[in-house]
Design an enzyme around this catalytic site. Structure first.
Site, mmCIF file in Angstrom:
data_model
loop_
_atom_site.group_PDB
_atom_site.id
_atom_site.type_symbol
_atom_site.label_atom_id
_atom_site.label_comp_id
_atom_site.label_asym_id
_atom_site.label_seq_id
_atom_site.Cartn_x
_atom_site.Cartn_y
_atom_site.Cartn_z
ATOM 1 N N SER A 146 0.842 -1.199 0.000
ATOM 2 C CA SER A 146 0.000 0.000 0.000
ATOM 3 C C SER A 146 0.873 1.243 0.000
ATOM 4 C CB SER A 146 -0.867 0.021 1.266
ATOM 5 O OG SER A 146 -1.533 1.255 1.389
ATOM 6 N N TYR A 160 -2.044 -1.047 10.402
ATOM 7 C CA TYR A 160 -2.060 -1.296 8.954
ATOM 8 C C TYR A 160 -0.746 -0.848 8.296
ATOM 9 C CZ TYR A 160 -3.809 -1.041 4.121
ATOM 10 O OH TYR A 160 -3.985 -1.197 2.766
HETATM 11 P P1 NAD Z 1 -11.653 -5.774 0.076
HETATM 12 O O1 NAD Z 1 -12.194 -5.716 1.466
HETATM 13 O O2 NAD Z 1 -12.583 -5.703 -1.069
HETATM 14 O O3 NAD Z 1 -10.777 -7.086 -0.123
HETATM 15 C C1 NAD Z 1 -10.122 -7.749 0.904
HETATM 16 C C2 NAD Z 1 -10.425 -9.230 0.775
HETATM 17 O O4 NAD Z 1 -9.661 -9.952 1.751
HETATM 18 C C3 NAD Z 1 -11.909 -9.552 1.039
HETATM 19 O O5 NAD Z 1 -12.359 -10.497 0.081
HETATM 20 C C4 NAD Z 1 -11.888 -10.181 2.419
HETATM 21 O O6 NAD Z 1 -12.942 -11.114 2.654
HETATM 22 C C5 NAD Z 1 -10.535 -10.881 2.367
HETATM 23 N N1 NAD Z 1 -10.014 -11.216 3.694
HETATM 24 C C6 NAD Z 1 -9.996 -10.439 4.810
HETATM 25 N N2 NAD Z 1 -9.447 -11.124 5.826
HETATM 26 C C7 NAD Z 1 -9.112 -12.346 5.352
HETATM 27 C C8 NAD Z 1 -8.507 -13.493 5.905
HETATM 28 N N3 NAD Z 1 -8.141 -13.533 7.204
HETATM 29 N N4 NAD Z 1 -8.303 -14.578 5.110
HETATM 30 C C9 NAD Z 1 -8.682 -14.567 3.815
HETATM 31 N N5 NAD Z 1 -9.278 -13.511 3.233
HETATM 32 C C10 NAD Z 1 -9.483 -12.414 3.990
HETATM 33 O O7 NAD Z 1 -10.540 -4.614 0.022
HETATM 34 P P2 NAD Z 1 -9.554 -4.122 -1.128
HETATM 35 O O8 NAD Z 1 -9.560 -2.652 -1.078
HETATM 36 O O9 NAD Z 1 -9.822 -4.807 -2.415
HETATM 37 O O10 NAD Z 1 -8.131 -4.605 -0.547
HETATM 38 C C11 NAD Z 1 -7.326 -5.613 -1.145
HETATM 39 C C12 NAD Z 1 -5.871 -5.391 -0.763
HETATM 40 O O11 NAD Z 1 -5.432 -4.143 -1.317
HETATM 41 C C13 NAD Z 1 -5.641 -5.284 0.740
HETATM 42 O O12 NAD Z 1 -4.423 -5.933 1.078
HETATM 43 C C14 NAD Z 1 -5.528 -3.782 0.962
HETATM 44 O O13 NAD Z 1 -4.769 -3.474 2.090
HETATM 45 C C15 NAD Z 1 -4.839 -3.353 -0.313
HETATM 46 N N6 NAD Z 1 -4.997 -1.920 -0.656
HETATM 47 C C16 NAD Z 1 -6.219 -1.417 -1.013
HETATM 48 C C17 NAD Z 1 -6.324 -0.084 -1.383
HETATM 49 C C18 NAD Z 1 -7.632 0.526 -1.857
HETATM 50 O O14 NAD Z 1 -7.679 1.732 -2.139
HETATM 51 N N7 NAD Z 1 -8.702 -0.237 -1.982
HETATM 52 C C19 NAD Z 1 -5.198 0.747 -1.335
HETATM 53 C C20 NAD Z 1 -3.974 0.199 -0.954
HETATM 54 C C21 NAD Z 1 -3.884 -1.147 -0.623
#
Ligand code: NAD
Length: 254
Positions: A146, A160
């Site tokens: 991130s 985080y």
């Molecule tokens: P999201 O909540 O849609 O996706 C996260 C997924 O991880 C979900 O399907 C959730 O059920 C799953 N999950 C959570 N805990 C879990 C566990 N213990 N075991 C298995 N699965 C689990 O969110 P997102 O925004 O798509 O995030 C995806 C990744 O991208 C994350 O690592 C997040 O930190 C990173 N990220 C997102 C953004 C953003 O702007 N959306 C920015 C930077 C980084």
């Protein structure tokens, strides 16, 4: 793109929602069979897997498991290997993003975020890397980091940001160890990606416009764009890239 990924097998954690779904979808579009990991909502995952299989003529399946639990990681890797015979690509995408100050949060909240966001990628990587070494196939580990691993713009995300900074160093350390086996380890640092969850939150907080001003390219990324990058990094075109984290923030880290 024709990335020559047909016949490859990928395990994408948290692969049916948000960024994970964008990665699963674009890898499937390139002909990769995806084991889509999930922890909640099996019907949603079944529907997503059916969609990918129908649209891209690939063989995707759902794989249940909590990435922070070693026994679940063992079971997931075992299931994928018994279904497909190998894993060429692991995408450590699953993660959570709670908001709470470090001085106030219960100890277990800190531990939970570190367990899911940092220990999960380690536990999964170790197992998948050993399966690659046993089969002498090489492969790619992609860790979704991130922008927050590099910059702290707001409060409330100490667990985080700490976990994601750890993911960056794990990416480098693991790459240093396993490059001789033909396995690359690369991170992707997204900035602000439009996913159903955060879009709702941004709208609710009335912060949409304010957030946009922080993104030099002036737009939120779409999940599929992280998929394009992940597919490139998994392909042989990226064979000289390992042990680094690619900035996909639209300039937020400038
Ligand atoms: P999201 O909540 O849609 O996706 C996260 C997924 O991880 C979900 O399907 C959730 O059920 C799953 N999950 C959570 N805990 C879990 C566990 N213990 N075991 C298995 N699965 C689990 O969110 P997102 O925004 O798509 O995030 C995806 C990744 O991208 C994350 O690592 C997040 O930190 C990173 N990220 C997102 C953004 C953003 O702007 N959306 C920015 C930077 C980084």
């Amino acid at each position: 793109m024709e990335l020559h990924l047909k016949g490859k097998v990928a395990l994408v954690t948290g692969g049916s929602t948000g960024i994970g779904a964008g990665i699963s979808e674009y890898l499937a579009a390139e002909g990769v069979a995806i084991a889509v990991n999930y922890i909640v909502d099996k019907p949603q995952v079944d529907e997503f897997v059916d969609y990918l299989n129908a649209k891209y003529k690939v063989n995707c399946t759902g794989v249940y498991g909590d990435v922070s639990k070693p026994a679940d990681d063992d079971a997931m890797v075992k299931q994928v290997l018994s279904t497909y015979g190998k894993i060429d690509i692991l995408v450590n995408n699953a993660g959570i993003w709670p908001t709470e100050d470090m001085k106030d949060m219960p100890d277990e909240n800190w531990i939970r975020v570190i367990n899911i966001n940092l220990n999960g990628p380690y536990l999964m990587s170790k197992r998948v890397v050993n399966s690659m070494i046993e089969r002498k196939i090489g492969g790619t580990i992609i860790n979704i980091s991130s922008k927050s691993a590099f910059q702290v713009n707001t409060g409330g995300h100490g667990h985080y940001t700490t976990a994601k900074a750890g993911v960056n160093m794990m990416t480098r350390s693991l790459a240093r160890e396993i490059s001789p086996f033909g396995i690359r380890v690369v991170g992707i640092a997204p900035g602000m990606v439009r996913t159903p969850l955060n879009e709702d939150k941004w709208n609710k907080d009335g912060l949409m416009e304010d957030y946009l001003t922080r993104i030099p390219v002036g737009r939120f990324a779409e999940p599929i764009e992280i998929g394009y990058l992940a597919a490139f990094l998994a392909s042989d075109f990226a064979r000289n890239i390992t042990g680094t984290v690619i900035d996909s923030t639209g300039g937020m880290l400038i």
